[in-house]
Design a protein around this motif. Sequence first.
Motif, PDB file in Angstrom:
ATOM      1  N   PRO A  14       0.634  -1.410  -0.022  1.00 24.98           N
ATOM      2  CA  PRO A  14      -0.155  -0.051  -0.076  1.00 24.98           C
ATOM      3  C   PRO A  14       0.941   1.134   0.036  1.00 24.98           C
ATOM      4  CG  PRO A  14      -0.208  -0.997   2.035  1.00 24.98           C
ATOM      5  CD  PRO A  14       0.439  -1.922   1.209  1.00 24.98           C
ATOM      6  N   ALA A  15       1.992   1.392   0.547  1.00 19.56           N
ATOM      7  CA  ALA A  15       2.843   2.568   0.643  1.00 19.56           C
ATOM      8  C   ALA A  15       3.865   2.664  -0.470  1.00 19.56           C
ATOM      9  CB  ALA A  15       3.667   2.427   2.073  1.00 19.56           C
ATOM     10  N   VAL A  16       3.491   1.711  -1.664  1.00 20.23           N
ATOM     11  CA  VAL A  16       4.784   1.792  -2.681  1.00 20.23           C
ATOM     12  C   VAL A  16       4.584   2.860  -3.341  1.00 20.23           C
ATOM     13  CG1 VAL A  16       3.381   0.616  -4.583  1.00 20.23           C
ATOM     14  CG2 VAL A  16       5.618   0.279  -4.382  1.00 20.23           C
ATOM     15  N   ASP A  17       3.528   3.692  -3.672  1.00 25.01           N
ATOM     16  CA  ASP A  17       3.479   4.794  -4.481  1.00 25.01           C
ATOM     17  C   ASP A  17       4.263   6.044  -3.793  1.00 25.01           C
ATOM     18  OD1 ASP A  17       1.920   4.069  -6.594  1.00 25.01           O
ATOM     19  OD2 ASP A  17       0.109   4.244  -5.328  1.00 25.01           O
ATOM     20  N   ALA A  18       4.269   6.214  -2.350  1.00 30.78           N
ATOM     21  CA  ALA A  18       4.830   7.116  -1.774  1.00 30.78           C
ATOM     22  C   ALA A  18       6.487   6.819  -1.359  1.00 30.78           C
ATOM     23  CB  ALA A  18       4.138   7.580  -0.401  1.00 30.78           C
ATOM     24  N   GLU A  19       6.477   5.402  -1.112  1.00 34.58           N
ATOM     25  CA  GLU A  19       7.776   5.017  -0.358  1.00 34.58           C
ATOM     26  C   GLU A  19       8.650   4.675  -1.846  1.00 34.58           C
ATOM     27  OE1 GLU A  19       8.450   0.977   1.736  1.00 34.58           O
ATOM     28  OE2 GLU A  19       7.629   2.273   2.935  1.00 34.58           O
ATOM     29  N   GLY A  20       8.245   3.706  -2.639  1.00 32.75           N
ATOM     30  CA  GLY A  20       9.192   3.478  -3.850  1.00 32.75           C
ATOM     31  C   GLY A  20       9.595   1.975  -3.008  1.00 32.75           C
ATOM     32  N   LEU A  21      10.512   1.340  -4.180  1.00 30.81           N
ATOM     33  CA  LEU A  21      11.158   0.131  -3.956  1.00 30.81           C
ATOM     34  C   LEU A  21      12.637   0.281  -4.324  1.00 30.81           C
ATOM     35  CD1 LEU A  21       8.213  -1.683  -6.305  1.00 30.81           C
ATOM     36  CD2 LEU A  21       8.596  -1.911  -3.776  1.00 30.81           C
TER      37      LEU A  21
END
Length: 154
Positions: free
Chosen positions: A29-36
Amino acid sequence: MSHLIGEFDCKLDAKGRLMVPSGLKKQLPAVDAEGLVINRGFEKHLTIYTKAEWDKITAELAALNQYEKKTRDFIRYFTRGASELSLDASGRVLLPKSLLEYAGVGTEVVLSCQFDKIELWAKDAYEAQLDNEPESFANLAEEVMGSKRGGNDV
């Protein structure tokens, strides 16, 4: 973060972009803000981490004794090629060409979730590895996990 689950067959576009499958994106769920973060795996594959998980790993690496040559070598090899990934407006990530070449990735890939990370394999390499499953998976399970549960069945 709960453990990631699933195996996803995907295709890269001509520019090396991967559309993150919706079933996987729901688990991040946090991938858009957090990144990979993506880097080399221990075998000829790539490993994708959430940024938070990568930060935990690099904190562990930073705590190692860097006066030891084998530690420096490990850190160097482990972090070689590590790159941040961010999703574009269409939910795609651009994978670094140098990492794709390292892993022998063409257009067909498999994303295999492994607890707190995602392994990205060339489809043919992934299938070849699974074809090498030991004759007795039960014996391997006993060897690796047998003493972990006090002899109880899983």
